[in-house]
Motif scaffolding. Structure first.
Motif, mmCIF file in Angstrom:
data_model
loop_
_atom_site.group_PDB
_atom_site.id
_atom_site.type_symbol
_atom_site.label_atom_id
_atom_site.label_comp_id
_atom_site.label_asym_id
_atom_site.label_seq_id
_atom_site.Cartn_x
_atom_site.Cartn_y
_atom_site.Cartn_z
ATOM 1 N N PHE A 118 3.762 4.336 3.557
ATOM 2 C CA PHE A 118 3.592 2.957 3.110
ATOM 3 C C PHE A 118 3.253 2.113 4.331
ATOM 4 C CE2 PHE A 118 8.170 3.514 3.770
ATOM 5 C CZ PHE A 118 8.476 2.461 4.621
ATOM 6 N N LYS B 151 0.815 -1.227 0.000
ATOM 7 C CA LYS B 151 0.000 0.000 0.000
ATOM 8 C C LYS B 151 0.843 1.268 0.000
ATOM 9 C CE LYS B 151 -3.720 -2.348 2.402
ATOM 10 N NZ LYS B 151 -4.413 -2.522 3.654
ATOM 11 N N GLU B 152 1.731 1.364 -0.966
ATOM 12 C CA GLU B 152 2.579 2.560 -1.054
ATOM 13 C C GLU B 152 1.764 3.734 -1.581
ATOM 14 O OE1 GLU B 152 6.606 2.167 -2.558
ATOM 15 O OE2 GLU B 152 6.306 -0.001 -2.587
ATOM 16 N N GLN B 153 1.849 4.852 -0.889
ATOM 17 C CA GLN B 153 1.204 6.096 -1.285
ATOM 18 C C GLN B 153 2.288 7.156 -1.453
ATOM 19 O OE1 GLN B 153 -2.167 6.287 -1.844
ATOM 20 N NE2 GLN B 153 -2.171 4.092 -1.470
ATOM 21 N N GLU B 154 1.868 8.367 -1.700
ATOM 22 C CA GLU B 154 2.828 9.449 -1.916
ATOM 23 C C GLU B 154 3.670 9.748 -0.674
ATOM 24 O OE1 GLU B 154 2.674 14.176 -2.852
ATOM 25 O OE2 GLU B 154 1.221 12.902 -3.877
#
Length: 135
Positions: free
Chosen positions: A61, A55-58
Protein backbone atom coordinates in the motif's frame (compact mmCIF):
# COMPACT_ATOMS: atom_id res chain seq x y z
CA UNK A 1 13.80 3.90 -5.39
CA UNK A 2 15.59 3.00 -2.17
CA UNK A 3 14.45 0.29 0.22
CA UNK A 4 14.63 -0.72 3.86
CA UNK A 5 13.62 -4.15 5.14
CA UNK A 6 12.38 -5.50 8.45
CA UNK A 7 13.19 -9.21 8.28
CA UNK A 8 11.44 -11.64 10.58
CA UNK A 9 14.08 -13.99 11.93
CA UNK A 10 14.00 -16.98 14.30
CA UNK A 11 14.07 -14.65 17.33
CA UNK A 12 11.16 -12.51 16.12
CA UNK A 13 7.72 -12.38 17.75
CA UNK A 14 6.21 -14.06 14.68
CA UNK A 15 7.44 -15.66 11.49
CA UNK A 16 4.55 -14.42 9.32
CA UNK A 17 3.35 -10.92 8.54
CA UNK A 18 0.41 -9.57 6.53
CA UNK A 19 -0.42 -6.10 5.27
CA UNK A 20 -3.23 -5.97 7.82
CA UNK A 21 -0.69 -6.58 10.62
CA UNK A 22 1.38 -3.64 9.37
CA UNK A 23 -1.68 -1.40 8.96
CA UNK A 24 -2.85 -2.28 12.47
CA UNK A 25 0.53 -1.27 13.89
CA UNK A 26 0.51 1.99 11.92
CA UNK A 27 -2.98 2.75 13.30
CA UNK A 28 -1.63 1.97 16.79
CA UNK A 29 1.28 4.36 16.09
CA UNK A 30 -1.23 7.08 15.19
CA UNK A 31 -3.19 6.36 18.36
CA UNK A 32 -0.23 6.60 20.72
CA UNK A 33 1.12 9.76 19.07
CA UNK A 34 -2.31 11.41 19.32
CA UNK A 35 -2.36 10.57 23.06
CA UNK A 36 1.07 12.17 23.39
CA UNK A 37 -0.30 15.24 21.63
CA UNK A 38 -3.32 15.47 23.92
CA UNK A 39 -1.03 15.26 26.97
CA UNK A 40 1.01 18.13 25.55
CA UNK A 41 -2.11 20.03 24.42
CA UNK A 42 -0.80 20.01 20.86
CA UNK A 43 -2.09 18.39 17.66
CA UNK A 44 0.93 16.11 17.43
CA UNK A 45 -0.79 13.25 15.58
CA UNK A 46 -0.95 15.22 12.29
CA UNK A 47 2.78 15.91 12.54
CA UNK A 48 3.76 12.43 13.68
CA UNK A 49 1.77 10.67 10.94
CA UNK A 50 1.01 13.09 8.07
CA UNK A 51 -0.13 10.31 5.71
CA UNK A 52 -3.26 8.57 4.46
CA UNK A 53 -3.22 4.96 3.25
CA UNK A 54 -4.02 4.85 -0.48
CA UNK A 55 -3.58 2.54 -3.47
CA UNK A 56 -3.95 -0.70 -1.56
CA UNK A 57 -2.87 -3.76 -3.53
CA UNK A 58 -2.50 -7.41 -2.61
CA UNK A 59 1.04 -7.10 -1.25
CA UNK A 60 1.62 -3.35 -0.73
CA UNK A 61 0.00 0.00 0.00
CA UNK A 62 1.05 3.62 -0.41
CA UNK A 63 1.18 6.27 2.28
CA UNK A 64 0.50 9.67 0.67
CA UNK A 65 0.60 13.10 2.27
CA UNK A 66 -0.96 16.43 1.42
CA UNK A 67 1.64 18.23 3.56
CA UNK A 68 4.23 20.01 1.38
CA UNK A 69 7.13 18.51 3.37
CA UNK A 70 6.08 14.94 2.59
CA UNK A 71 4.96 13.03 -0.49
CA UNK A 72 4.82 9.24 -0.32
CA UNK A 73 6.14 6.01 1.16
CA UNK A 74 5.39 2.50 -0.15
CA UNK A 75 5.07 -0.36 2.35
CA UNK A 76 4.80 -3.99 1.31
CA UNK A 77 5.23 -7.50 2.63
CA UNK A 78 6.83 -10.54 1.06
CA UNK A 79 8.83 -13.70 1.57
CA UNK A 80 12.29 -14.77 0.44
CA UNK A 81 14.27 -17.98 0.57
CA UNK A 82 17.11 -17.62 3.09
CA UNK A 83 19.35 -20.53 4.01
CA UNK A 84 16.79 -23.10 2.90
CA UNK A 85 14.02 -21.48 4.96
CA UNK A 86 11.33 -19.04 3.94
CA UNK A 87 11.76 -15.68 5.64
CA UNK A 88 8.99 -13.07 5.78
CA UNK A 89 9.83 -9.39 5.54
CA UNK A 90 8.32 -5.92 5.44
CA UNK A 91 9.69 -3.67 2.70
CA UNK A 92 9.59 0.12 3.05
CA UNK A 93 10.35 1.96 -0.18
CA UNK A 94 10.94 5.59 -1.02
CA UNK A 95 10.02 6.48 -4.62
CA UNK A 96 12.00 9.07 -6.61
CA UNK A 97 9.62 11.91 -5.66
CA UNK A 98 10.02 11.28 -1.89
CA UNK A 99 11.42 14.09 0.25
CA UNK A 100 13.92 14.16 3.12
CA UNK A 101 10.86 14.38 5.39
CA UNK A 102 9.58 11.09 3.94
CA UNK A 103 12.93 9.45 4.59
CA UNK A 104 12.90 10.63 8.21
CA UNK A 105 9.35 9.36 8.75
CA UNK A 106 10.16 6.08 6.98
CA UNK A 107 13.12 5.58 9.34
CA UNK A 108 10.83 6.22 12.33
CA UNK A 109 8.24 3.75 11.05
CA UNK A 110 10.93 1.13 10.31
CA UNK A 111 12.32 1.39 13.83
CA UNK A 112 8.83 1.21 15.32
CA UNK A 113 7.92 -1.87 13.25
CA UNK A 114 11.31 -3.46 13.94
CA UNK A 115 10.76 -3.12 17.69
CA UNK A 116 7.20 -4.43 17.57
CA UNK A 117 8.09 -7.49 15.49
CA UNK A 118 11.51 -7.91 17.16
CA UNK A 119 13.01 -8.22 13.70
CA UNK A 120 16.21 -7.39 11.90
CA UNK A 121 16.06 -3.91 10.33
CA UNK A 122 18.12 -3.32 7.20
CA UNK A 123 18.07 0.47 6.92
CA UNK A 124 18.19 2.66 3.82
CA UNK A 125 21.89 3.38 4.40
CA UNK A 126 22.80 -0.33 4.53
CA UNK A 127 23.23 -0.55 8.28
CA UNK A 128 21.51 -3.29 10.27
CA UNK A 129 19.71 -2.90 13.60
CA UNK A 130 18.83 -5.99 15.62
CA UNK A 131 15.64 -5.82 17.67
CA UNK A 132 15.49 -9.50 18.60
CA UNK A 133 17.33 -11.17 21.45
CA UNK A 134 20.63 -12.44 20.12
CA UNK A 135 22.49 -15.34 21.65
Amino acid sequence: MINAYIKLVAGSVTQEVTLDDVKDLLHYYQEITSKTGSQLDWDYSEHAFPYKITKEQEDYFVLESKDSRYRSIIIGVGKELSGGNTQAYIQVSLPQQSTHGDKGKANEFCKFLGKKFEGELHMFNGRVMYYYKRK
